[in-house]
Design a protein around this motif. Structure first.
Motif, PDB file in Angstrom:
ATOM      1  N   PRO A  86      30.681  -9.481 -71.870  1.00 24.04           N
ATOM      2  CA  PRO A  86      29.643 -10.706 -72.066  1.00 24.04           C
ATOM      3  C   PRO A  86      29.791 -11.036 -73.672  1.00 24.04           C
ATOM      4  N   ILE A  87      29.675 -12.535 -73.979  1.00 19.75           N
ATOM      5  CA  ILE A  87      29.874 -12.870 -75.159  1.00 19.75           C
ATOM      6  C   ILE A  87      28.949 -12.077 -76.282  1.00 19.75           C
ATOM      7  N   HIS A  88      27.935 -11.916 -75.876  1.00 18.23           N
ATOM      8  CA  HIS A  88      26.996 -11.391 -76.722  1.00 18.23           C
ATOM      9  C   HIS A  88      26.771  -9.789 -76.492  1.00 18.23           C
ATOM     10  N   ARG A  89      27.750  -9.142 -75.810  1.00 17.84           N
ATOM     11  CA  ARG A  89      28.094  -7.733 -75.985  1.00 17.84           C
ATOM     12  C   ARG A  89      27.209  -6.807 -75.200  1.00 17.84           C
ATOM     13  N   LYS A  90      26.038  -7.215 -74.901  1.00 18.98           N
ATOM     14  CA  LYS A  90      25.241  -6.143 -74.453  1.00 18.98           C
ATOM     15  C   LYS A  90      25.136  -6.540 -72.838  1.00 18.98           C
ATOM     16  N   LEU A  91      25.381  -5.211 -72.177  1.00 14.97           N
ATOM     17  CA  LEU A  91      25.452  -4.940 -70.617  1.00 14.97           C
ATOM     18  C   LEU A  91      24.051  -4.927 -70.102  1.00 14.97           C
ATOM     19  N   ILE A 120      37.293  13.124 -67.476  1.00 12.65           N
ATOM     20  CA  ILE A 120      36.562  12.824 -69.018  1.00 12.65           C
ATOM     21  C   ILE A 120      35.195  12.776 -68.721  1.00 12.65           C
ATOM     22  N   ALA A 121      34.499  12.815 -70.064  1.00 16.21           N
ATOM     23  CA  ALA A 121      32.924  12.825 -70.177  1.00 16.21           C
ATOM     24  C   ALA A 121      32.417  11.542 -69.473  1.00 16.21           C
ATOM     25  N   ARG A 122      31.463  11.930 -68.693  1.00 13.14           N
ATOM     26  CA  ARG A 122      30.747  10.670 -68.083  1.00 13.14           C
ATOM     27  C   ARG A 122      30.193   9.940 -69.157  1.00 13.14           C
ATOM     28  N   PHE A 123      29.873   8.549 -68.782  1.00  7.56           N
ATOM     29  CA  PHE A 123      29.724   7.561 -69.634  1.00  7.56           C
ATOM     30  C   PHE A 123      28.462   7.734 -70.493  1.00  7.56           C
ATOM     31  N   THR A 124      27.459   8.638 -69.640  1.00  2.00           N
ATOM     32  CA  THR A 124      26.302   8.887 -70.496  1.00  2.00           C
ATOM     33  C   THR A 124      26.423   9.559 -71.668  1.00  2.00           C
ATOM     34  N   ASN A 125      27.583  10.167 -71.903  1.00  2.00           N
ATOM     35  CA  ASN A 125      27.806  11.082 -73.188  1.00  2.00           C
ATOM     36  C   ASN A 125      28.658  10.006 -74.385  1.00  2.00           C
ATOM     37  N   TRP A 126      28.855   8.848 -73.987  1.00  5.27           N
ATOM     38  CA  TRP A 126      29.559   7.957 -74.864  1.00  5.27           C
ATOM     39  C   TRP A 126      28.564   7.074 -75.803  1.00  5.27           C
ATOM     40  N   THR A 127      27.398   7.052 -75.305  1.00  2.45           N
ATOM     41  CA  THR A 127      26.576   6.007 -76.147  1.00  2.45           C
ATOM     42  C   THR A 127      24.900   6.352 -75.741  1.00  2.45           C
ATOM     43  N   GLU A 128      24.090   6.097 -76.669  1.00  2.63           N
ATOM     44  CA  GLU A 128      22.696   6.605 -76.465  1.00  2.63           C
ATOM     45  C   GLU A 128      21.930   5.269 -75.889  1.00  2.63           C
ATOM     46  N   ASP A 129      22.533   4.365 -75.950  1.00  4.26           N
ATOM     47  CA  ASP A 129      22.040   3.000 -75.465  1.00  4.26           C
ATOM     48  C   ASP A 129      21.518   2.902 -73.960  1.00  4.26           C
ATOM     49  N   TYR A 130      20.523   2.452 -73.646  1.00  8.13           N
ATOM     50  CA  TYR A 130      20.035   2.301 -72.223  1.00  8.13           C
ATOM     51  C   TYR A 130      20.821   0.946 -71.711  1.00  8.13           C
ATOM     52  N   PRO A 132      24.308  -0.406 -72.632  1.00  8.94           N
ATOM     53  CA  PRO A 132      25.005  -0.103 -73.573  1.00  8.94           C
ATOM     54  C   PRO A 132      25.995  -1.477 -73.988  1.00  8.94           C
ATOM     55  N   SER A 133      26.704  -1.181 -75.108  1.00  5.50           N
ATOM     56  CA  SER A 133      27.781  -2.343 -75.588  1.00  5.50           C
ATOM     57  C   SER A 133      28.920  -2.476 -74.730  1.00  5.50           C
ATOM     58  N   ALA A 134      29.132  -3.598 -74.260  1.00  6.16           N
ATOM     59  CA  ALA A 134      30.810  -3.784 -73.467  1.00  6.16           C
ATOM     60  C   ALA A 134      31.677  -3.041 -74.472  1.00  6.16           C
ATOM     61  N   VAL A 136      31.845  -0.258 -75.950  1.00  9.33           N
ATOM     62  CA  VAL A 136      31.926   1.224 -75.578  1.00  9.33           C
ATOM     63  C   VAL A 136      32.521   1.290 -73.961  1.00  9.33           C
ATOM     64  N   LEU A 137      31.919   0.500 -73.130  1.00 10.38           N
ATOM     65  CA  LEU A 137      32.558   0.582 -71.853  1.00 10.38           C
ATOM     66  C   LEU A 137      33.974   0.392 -71.684  1.00 10.38           C
ATOM     67  N   ALA A 138      34.400  -0.536 -72.611  1.00  5.62           N
ATOM     68  CA  ALA A 138      35.803  -0.882 -72.592  1.00  5.62           C
ATOM     69  C   ALA A 138      36.724   0.102 -72.780  1.00  5.62           C
ATOM     70  N   ASP A 139      36.204   0.741 -74.159  1.00  4.05           N
ATOM     71  CA  ASP A 139      36.642   2.135 -74.561  1.00  4.05           C
ATOM     72  C   ASP A 139      36.795   3.340 -73.618  1.00  4.05           C
ATOM     73  N   TYR A 140      35.625   3.466 -72.782  1.00  8.84           N
ATOM     74  CA  TYR A 140      35.750   4.373 -71.778  1.00  8.84           C
ATOM     75  C   TYR A 140      36.688   4.258 -70.651  1.00  8.84           C
ATOM     76  N   LEU A 141      36.802   2.873 -70.296  1.00  8.37           N
ATOM     77  CA  LEU A 141      37.527   2.501 -69.028  1.00  8.37           C
ATOM     78  C   LEU A 141      39.011   2.507 -69.486  1.00  8.37           C
ATOM     79  N   GLN A 142      39.419   2.499 -70.739  1.00 10.23           N
ATOM     80  CA  GLN A 142      40.682   2.584 -71.537  1.00 10.23           C
ATOM     81  C   GLN A 142      41.048   4.031 -71.373  1.00 10.23           C
ATOM     82  N   ALA A 143      40.129   4.947 -71.762  1.00  9.98           N
ATOM     83  CA  ALA A 143      40.476   6.270 -71.869  1.00  9.98           C
ATOM     84  C   ALA A 143      40.747   6.874 -70.472  1.00  9.98           C
ATOM     85  N   ALA A 144      40.059   6.372 -69.410  1.00  5.91           N
ATOM     86  CA  ALA A 144      40.214   6.627 -68.147  1.00  5.91           C
ATOM     87  C   ALA A 144      41.557   6.151 -67.553  1.00  5.91           C
ATOM     88  N   ALA A 145      42.014   4.982 -68.091  1.00  7.81           N
ATOM     89  CA  ALA A 145      43.293   4.523 -67.623  1.00  7.81           C
ATOM     90  C   ALA A 145      44.360   5.017 -68.270  1.00  7.81           C
TER      91      ALA A 145
END
Length: 800
Positions: A86-91, A120-130, A132-134, A136-145
């Motif tokens: 999303p353009i305002h970056r919060k999921l 890889i580490a589950r997403f809950t280990n990538w950010t503390e935000d309830y 999260p920022s999009a 961070v999710l993009a980085d996580y998915l790239q690591a999985a890819a």
């Protein structure tokens, strides 16, 4: 088995399309014959398009199974959509990092972003935000890819998928040709299995709604985000009332002068519908501002009303004059219109007829009217107000096209029972007019003329108005004052009579069907798939409409389609690799029957030696009976049925008296389970919400005496006799387990209820008699779990 798997492919919600052939291993011939005839050839077992979360997830299942596959991704990296939106970056996908449990399966119930079976580490280990920022999710998915290496080919765009001519001549109905634009040129692949994880990425611009969408700015055009200060002092109208619209309203709030949110149907809130894609409570600032009277508006148009409006560019009357014609005294003009970053302000003109717009009230002393008649006399006509305007006050006919304000859930449902949605305060107007009777001529002066059609208005030919709005600065400047004079003439237009500096489209997303046109793919009104050629199936958000409408489950989010991706994988493994049905999620147990003591008792009678107060004895019985123990374990930890609730996925037991065996199946679609095992006695559980939404009350959690009235998500156990369905309460049993805040169904209440249910059901199976009655006669269960009113389907958008 083929019919069952056809059902399996039909219902899956993964972000894609699956084309299934008849050959087992040689599915993808890999003839990468480039158009320059370089003769390059490669062989792959599976071919699919898209390296978003669904494509990455399915790729890992194939990789873990040591299968050969290739993925085409048109962008230079994975998960590109999340780099921009999303353009305002919060999921709005929940990232609950801590629970009271250390059980990894249970914790997936509250981890909405992690993929399954990815090392890889589950997403809950990538950010503390309830939330999260999009990024961070993009980085996580790239690591999985990245773990899939060269199996993902970036900068490869699928251009066209069609049936192979050779397949038609040889009778191979599942052979396809796939044209792929690669950096080296155009490649041609021939395959019998295609999975296209293309998702919904094209902005949705609805047809047959408000015209003039070319004068609006798309949500997708606001990326990269220009900053909230770009909206300083502007009047903002947002089309759409999904999460994207409310997200945008929050983003401009610190600077905008006023904000309107307009939907094609009433807004839906997740805290009412329990559907994760509806508007989330974290984004309801506009609703808060509306109810606290601070210049926000949240409203909707009923079916048909939007087609009576058109957006045209307009402007202020001149420097220092504001919008002109508004305010009291007349010198108290509204602020001057600014437009937005080179885009002109926008006015909404209502129809007076098929060929003419309503332009103004015919008030000969109104300076704006006088000037318009002087400048464009040959184009402006004096007419009587048409039925378009009078019908809002016509109590002989239910209002057919009116704006729907934000009201209570109960009143909205009452309005849906009518043929068309209607605005509650408009219905109140009609009732009030009837009550006023003869007093109306004093209380509502001029209403008789409106009802009788004697009110005179100015109209203008639509094509002329469009031309003048494009070519004439004078006409654009005149429109705001003319529109201001229409108040009360056209009820549906009152909320549009003032101009807007900017109109933003946030109407959701559609699938891009172009590559699949040769396969007769048809889209429904939501931009999802509706019709495919034989042997085609689908995945992810592309087909989320199925589980959304029927189950209200989470198939449009990662925490939903990670499970339906696994379902498709299991189907493919069985269909093409010869693996046993549900090969990795079935468990066999010996079942010698319910035992001599139990069989000596009639069904429904409490065994004499079983004391209902000995909870520990019953618990030990559940723990030491392997298939009972698995059911209780899964009921308390399973994340698949929990996320894909109401039967989208279930866990089930199938009893075989001849083989003295019971088989447990995990995470299986209810339709597939029923199609495959209908001839057997069977038991399954699913998670369901109740009908009430009063979860905030301190006493909303029930006792087991009224477990069937539970409002919160709770397990429901179904038992079905052979060749009978759940719709037949005389040949089935249902047990509701009472709702629990911690979703903990392992206590005293559950031990008593589940032990008795399983004991009685298995006795009835063994004795070949009808089961006893539990909750099925009193729970009034809607088996489809449709959280969405049928009346809303007429013009529904995919607004998420």
């Amino acid at each position: 088995m083929a019919a069952a798997f056809a059902r399996c492919f039909m219902l899956q919600s993964l972000a894609a399309l699956a084309a299934v052939g008849a050959e087992r291993i040689n599915r993808c011939l890999g003839q990468a014959a480039e158009t320059n005839e370089r003769g390059t050839e490669e062989r792959h077992e599976d071919l699919y398009s898209g390296a978003g979360p669904a494509g990455i997830q399915l790729g890992h299942f194939l990789k873990n199974a040591s299968l050969d596959y290739v993925t085409f991704e048109r962008q230079p990296q994975a998960a590109t959509w999340f780099r921009k939106f999303p353009i305002h970056r919060k999921l709005i996908s929940i990232n609950r990092r801590n629970t009271r449990s250390t059980n990894a399966e249970f914790n997936l119930r509250h981890d909405w972003n992690s993929l399954l079976d990815v090392p890889i580490a589950r997403f809950t280990n990538w950010t503390e935000d309830y939330f999260p920022s999009a990024d961070v999710l993009a980085d996580y998915l790239q690591a999985a890819a990245d773990l899939q290496g060269e199996s993902i080919l970036y900068n490869h765009s699928v251009q066209r998928v069609r049936r192979s001519h050779s397949a038609a001549s040889t009778g191979q109905s599942s052979l396809f040709e796939v044209s792929v634009q690669a950096p080296s040129g155009l490649l041609l692949w021939k395959c019998t299995v295609i999975i296209a994880a293309v998702g919904l990425w094209k902005a949705h611009v609805p047809e047959n709604w408000i015209r003039g969408m070319e004068h609006t700015i798309g949500y997708e055009e606001l990326a990269p985000w220009p900053g909230a200060a770009a909206f300083d002092g502007l009047s903002v109208l947002i089309l759409g009332n999904g999460n994207g619209a409310f997200e945008t309203s929050d983003a401009v709030r610190n600077f905008a002068a006023d904000i309107g949110i307009l939907g094609r149907r009433e807004e839906r809130f997740a805290h009412e519908s329990n559907y994760v894609g509806d508007v989330r409570a974290a984004r309801l600032t506009s609703l808060d501002s509306l109810h606290l009277k601070s210049l926000d508006d949240v409203f909707a148009l009923a079916p048909g009303a939007g087609r009576l409006l058109e957006l045209l560019p307009c402007a202020s009357a001149g420097p220092g004059t504001g919008e002109a014609g508004n305010g009291w005294p007349e010198s108290a003009f509204d602020t001057e219109l600014q437009g937005f970053q080179g885009w002109p302000p926008v006015c909404a003109l209502p129809d007076n007829s098929k060929k003419e717009f309503l332009l103004a009230d015919h008030d000969p002393e109104n300076p704006a009217v006088q000037e318009a008649l002087a400048r464009w006399a040959e184009h402006i006509h004096v007419r009587f107000a048409s039925n378009f305007h009078r019908r809002g006050y016509d109590w002989h006919r239910f209002p057919a096209a009116m704006a729907v304000p934000c009201t209570s859930r109960t009143s909205r449902r009452q309005m849906h029972s009518a043929n068309n949605m209607a605005i509650q305060n408009q219905v109140d107007d009609v009732k009030a007019l009837k009550q006023l009777g003869k007093q109306a001529k004093h209380a509502v002066p001029g209403i008789d003329d409106v009802i009788a059609g004697r009110t005179q208005v100015l109209t203008i030919n639509k094509s002329v108005a469009r031309r003048l709005a494009k070519e004439s600065a004078e006409f654009r400047s005149a429109l705001p004052a003319l529109m201001a004079s229409t108040q009360g003439l056209y009820v549906e237009h009152d909320r549009f009579r003032k101009p807007f500096d900017v109109v933003i489209r946030a109407l959701g997303w559609r699938m891009e069907p172009e590559p699949f046109q040769d396969l007769s793919v048809q889209l429904d009104a939501t931009g999802s798939t509706r019709k495919w050629m034989p042997a085609l199936s689908r995945q992810s958000t592309v087909t989320h409409g199925f589980d959304k409408k029927r189950f209200g489950s989470a198939g449009g989010f990662i925490h939903g389609f990670r499970y339906t991706a696994k379902t498709l994988f299991r189907c493919l493994m069985h269909q093409f690799e010869g693996r046993p049905f549900w090969h990795d999620s079935q468990h066999h147990y010996d079942w010698p029957g319910p035992g001599a003591e139990a069989t000596a008792c009639e069904v429904g009678q409490e065994p004499a030696a079983t004391g209902t107060k000995s909870i520990q004895r019953l618990r030990r019985s559940l723990e030491t009976t392997p298939h009972w123990n698995r059911l209780l374990t899964r009921l308390n930890e399973a994340s698949g049925p929990y996320q894909m609730s109401c039967g989208a996925l279930v866990d089930g037991l199938v009893y075989d008296r001849q083989q003295l065996r019971v088989t447990y199946y995990q995470d299986i679609p209810i339709d597939l389970f029923e199609a495959e095992f209908r001839q057997y006695p069977r038991l399954y559980f699913q998670f369901r919400y109740g009908k009430s939404s009063y979860l905030q009350r301190s006493d909303f959690l029930r006792t087991r005496l009224v477990a069937h009235k539970s409002s919160f998500l709770h397990p429901v156990l179904f038992y079905l006799m052979p060749n009978k369905s759940a719709e037949n309460p005389s040949h089935s049993s249902r047990l509701h387990l009472v709702e629990d805040r911690w979703t903990d169904w392992a206590g005293r209440e559950e031990v008593l209820a589940v032990h008795n249910f399983l004991s009685e059901v298995e006795k009835s199976i063994w004795q070949d008699v009808k089961p006893p009655k539990f909750h099925e006669g009193i729970d009034n269960l809607n088996l489809t779990c449709n959280h969405f009113e049928a009346a809303e389907d007429e013009e529904e958008d995919y607004e998420k």
